[in-house]
Enzyme design. Structure first.
Site, PDB file in Angstrom:
ATOM      1  N   GLU A 191     -16.056   5.204  -0.728  1.00 45.30           N
ATOM      2  CA  GLU A 191     -14.988   4.597  -0.905  1.00 45.30           C
ATOM      3  C   GLU A 191     -15.238   3.644  -1.781  1.00 45.30           C
ATOM      4  O   GLU A 191     -13.858   3.038  -2.043  1.00 45.30           O
ATOM      5  CB  GLU A 191     -14.073   4.048   0.202  1.00 45.30           C
ATOM      6  CG  GLU A 191     -14.962   2.413   1.770  1.00 45.30           C
ATOM      7  CD  GLU A 191     -14.876   1.969   2.795  1.00 45.30           C
ATOM      8  OE1 GLU A 191     -13.473   2.818   3.011  1.00 45.30           O
ATOM      9  OE2 GLU A 191     -15.761   1.591   3.746  1.00 45.30           O
ATOM     10  N   LYS A 245      -7.394  -2.921   3.483  1.00 45.45           N
ATOM     11  CA  LYS A 245      -7.864  -3.791   5.026  1.00 45.45           C
ATOM     12  C   LYS A 245      -7.421  -2.939   6.573  1.00 45.45           C
ATOM     13  O   LYS A 245      -8.538  -2.491   6.476  1.00 45.45           O
ATOM     14  CB  LYS A 245      -8.065  -4.834   4.760  1.00 45.45           C
ATOM     15  CG  LYS A 245      -9.749  -5.302   5.222  1.00 45.45           C
ATOM     16  CD  LYS A 245     -11.146  -4.783   5.301  1.00 45.45           C
ATOM     17  CE  LYS A 245     -11.964  -5.396   6.346  1.00 45.45           C
ATOM     18  NZ  LYS A 245     -13.015  -4.677   6.513  1.00 45.45           N
ATOM     19  N   ASN A 252       7.366  -3.662   5.655  1.00 43.96           N
ATOM     20  CA  ASN A 252       5.680  -2.596   6.146  1.00 43.96           C
ATOM     21  C   ASN A 252       6.100  -1.568   7.427  1.00 43.96           C
ATOM     22  O   ASN A 252       6.731  -1.903   8.603  1.00 43.96           O
ATOM     23  CB  ASN A 252       4.880  -3.417   6.819  1.00 43.96           C
ATOM     24  CG  ASN A 252       3.200  -3.191   7.468  1.00 43.96           C
ATOM     25  OD1 ASN A 252       3.120  -1.866   6.987  1.00 43.96           O
ATOM     26  ND2 ASN A 252       2.981  -3.853   8.436  1.00 43.96           N
ATOM     27  N   TRP A 264       0.477  -1.233  -0.182  1.00 43.63           N
ATOM     28  CA  TRP A 264      -0.111   0.093  -0.027  1.00 43.63           C
ATOM     29  C   TRP A 264       1.080   1.268   0.451  1.00 43.63           C
ATOM     30  O   TRP A 264       2.018   1.445   0.838  1.00 43.63           O
ATOM     31  CB  TRP A 264      -1.122  -0.473   1.248  1.00 43.63           C
ATOM     32  CG  TRP A 264      -2.085   1.340   0.724  1.00 43.63           C
ATOM     33  CD1 TRP A 264      -3.034   1.203   0.512  1.00 43.63           C
ATOM     34  CD2 TRP A 264      -2.061   2.596   2.492  1.00 43.63           C
ATOM     35  NE1 TRP A 264      -3.313   2.963   0.880  1.00 43.63           N
ATOM     36  CE2 TRP A 264      -3.093   2.909   1.643  1.00 43.63           C
ATOM     37  CE3 TRP A 264      -0.561   3.026   3.133  1.00 43.63           C
ATOM     38  CZ2 TRP A 264      -3.079   4.328   2.622  1.00 43.63           C
ATOM     39  CZ3 TRP A 264      -1.223   4.056   2.823  1.00 43.63           C
ATOM     40  CH2 TRP A 264      -2.103   4.460   3.576  1.00 43.63           C
TER      41      TRP A 264
END
Ligand code: M6R
Length: 609
Positions: free
Chosen positions: A486, A604, A98, A74
């Site tokens: 969204e 998510k 991450n 992401w």
């Protein structure tokens, strides 16, 4: 927020890494990649876009190797292009990451001055070059990683491969989650239990400051002081097999339709069905002494908190605040000694909420987390945790987790109310009865999906809309607007109906669609007055109400569209009025052809600030 997987084994690893990444795609899907060490070389395949693109590439390119790392991204630093996809590599090191390196710019400039050439815009590449420079200076692999940890600031979890240690996988935790799963002849690393549960029946969570050195038959963990430590090995008890979509086109649709079932399941964990009273597991607090309740969360979970505020205020008579985690954690609100802080999160990993939890604990607050993922960081870090039992929620837009959060929040509010004498046993039974009616009420709404589909066809070309409501219907309106934004990328705002006249009414023009949410409760008439103001400006109203509400609407009945739900009360209304909004958002998105389960720019689980 990104997902990390790694494997060191006696067998080829790339196909297993790809499978593991599929379980992490909920954390991001802008790009992905895998690197292995094979034949004294680091090899890598990466792709822009979701995992199907990487899978396609791997069907044509072989990626041999018995040790490897994978990543699904992401984007934070650098756009979602292949050059920014992880793993980042040099000729000696491969890194997946991450988190965020906060001093990235400074470190990048230093490296550029030292002659390093960058091939991506990411903060992760900086880490890769720093480790490489320490290796080049003669440090061993472990010391190079440790030295790099001293150089970087921010939050991170790294999976690292180092060419001169081709049998060792390195796992580093400094603020972002990372765990080890063990199986016969192989060891894994993964960002969460879910990614590891297909391969291992046990999990070892690393702590901040840990570096793990992992081989195919064993691993060692070293803490921030370089001492060898034993981290607790836990069994993965819950079956978290990847849900299938079944007859549904999208996970979101499946999850919307699962709500009667999962809400019933959630209720059965907090209610004694025979006696019709609460049955909440014992918690380490005397609720009768609680003076303040603060609910902290992000996104839909925050809206669940806003809805629950009404229940807490009415049932407990204690002061209630609801806070957006990313704002709350940087304020210095006074905290009273008998304050209870409740953290609401589907994933239990949301960085802002997690940081707020740590802050509150350091300030001596009593903490409870309300989570869906039972072994998440939030669950482990809070004094007590209540699961919502929604089951795996795969669609990025929260639906069943939102309503199951409401279940637990309602039960907790009733529990505190009865504990401090604000609610009688009779009232508890009355509210429990109402809770138990919810699965039936929302099934009735789901049965009317065809009406929503017609409505969605009428609205498929809208570019902007407002959702209006009062009281609990105000956060229900905000949640409805968030769902539409969204997944369909249509601009939408949820607004308090009574606040319209103080500004947003200027937006109204002919045919602008406005969702009015008006159950026939004590605020009905006030909401209808606002509805009249909207109609007077020629906007086009879609009224969500019940039979009585429609009956009482008066002369304008023929000027508006209506969607009717069952009669509700203070407990059931937020559940019942959420359902049509979820369905409307879903069907408009479907007509627009967006990627419903993986909408653009989202993930998510939001594990970065
Ligand atoms: O996992 P969490 O409940 O902490 O996540 C909070 C938000 O990121 C989440 O609710 C987000 O707003 C959803 N995409 C809403 O559908």
């Amino acid at each position: 927020m990104c997902g990390i997987i790694g494997l060191v084994s006696k067998r080829e690893v790339s196909s297993t890494l790809l499978e593991g990444l599929k379980r992490l795609e909920y954390r991001g899907y802008d790009s992905s990649g895998i690197a292995t060490i094979n034949n004294k070389k680091i090899e890598r395949v990466r792709s822009k876009g979701n995992l199907s693109f990487l899978e396609e590439k791997l069907a044509n390119i072989s990626l041999p190797g018995k040790i490897g790392i994978g990543h699904t991204r992401w984007a934070t630093h650098g756009s979602p292009e292949e050059k920014n996809a992880h793993p980042h590599i040099t000729n000696k090191v491969a890194v997946v990451h991450n988190g965020i390196i906060e001093n990235n710019n400074q470190l990048r400039n230093q490296l550029i001055e030292a002659g390093v050439k960058f091939s991506s815009d990411t903060d992760t590449e900086v880490v890769c070059h720093i480790i490489t420079s320490y290796i080049n200076s003669g440090l061993n692999a472990y010391d190079s990683i440790r030295a790099t940890m001293n150089d970087v600031k921010g939050s991170y979890a790294f999976g690292v491969l180092i060419l001169n240690e081709p049998d060792k996988l390195f796992a580093v935790r400094g603020g972002s989650p990372l765990a080890i799963g063990s199986a016969r002849n192989e060891n894994f690393i993964g960002s969460d239990t879910y990614s590891l549960s297909a391969y291992s029946d046990n999990i070892t969570y690393l702590k901040d400051g840990d570096v793990a050195v992992i081989e195919n038959d064993s691993f060692r963990v070293f803490d921030y002081s370089n001492s060898s430590v034993k981290r607790e090995k836990q069994s993965i008890i819950e079956s978290v097999s990847l849900s299938e979509k079944g007859i549904f086109k999208h996970f979101m649709s499946k999850e919307i339709h699962e709500q009667p079932e999962v809400i019933a399941k959630s209720l059965s964990n907090y209610i004694d069905m025979d006696k019709g009273v609460l049955n909440i597991p014992s918690l380490p607090y005397d609720f009768s002494t609680i003076t303040n309740v603060t609910l902290v969360a992000c996104g839909s979970s925050y809206y669940a908190g806003l809805i629950a505020r009404d229940w807490f205020e009415k049932f407990t008579n204690v002061k209630v605040d609801v806070e957006i985690a990313s704002e709350f954690r940087y304020r210095e609100p006074p905290m009273v000694s008998n304050g209870l802080t409740i953290f609401i999160s589907q994933s239990g990993e949301t960085a802002d909420t997690l940081a707020a939890l740590k802050h509150c604990k350091s300030r001596g607050q009593k903490t409870i987390s309300i989570v869906n993922v039972g072994d998440s960081s939030m669950c482990r870090d809070s004094d007590a945790s209540l699961k919502i039992y929604a089951g795996p929620e795969i669609g990025v837009a929260s639906t069943k987790a939102f309503t199951c959060q409401l279940v637990v929040l309602a039960c907790l509010a009733i529990k505190i109310g009865t504990s401090n004498g604000s609610l009688s046993k009779e009232q508890e039974k009355e509210y429990v009865k109402s809770l138990l009616s919810i699965p039936r009420l929302i099934s009735n709404t789901l049965d009317k999906e065809d009406e929503i589909i017609d409505l969605a066809h009428d609205l498929s070309n809208i570019t902007t809309t407002l959702y209006l409501g009062r009281g609990q219907m105000y956060p229900v309106a905000m949640e409805g607007a968030l769902k539409l934004k969204e997944i369909s990328y249509v601009h939408a705002e949820g607004y308090p109906a009574g606040e319209m006249k103080h500004g947003p009414i200027a937006l109204l023009e002919k045919d602008l669609p406005i969702f009015m949410i008006a159950p026939s409760n004590s605020l009905y008439e006030k909401t209808v007055s606002n509805l009249y103001e909207v109609i007077a400006r020629d906007a086009s109203v879609i009224l969500l109400t019940d039979n009585e509400g429609l009956h009482n609407i008066g002369l304008i009945k023929n000027k508006i569209k209506t969607f009717l739900v069952d009669e509700t009360d203070i407990i059931s209304a937020p559940f019942v009025y959420t359902l049509p909004n979820q369905l409307i958002a879903y069907h408009i998105a479907l007509l627009k052809g967006t990627d419903v389960d993986q909408p653009r720019n989202l993930a998510k689980s939001v594990t970065v600030e």
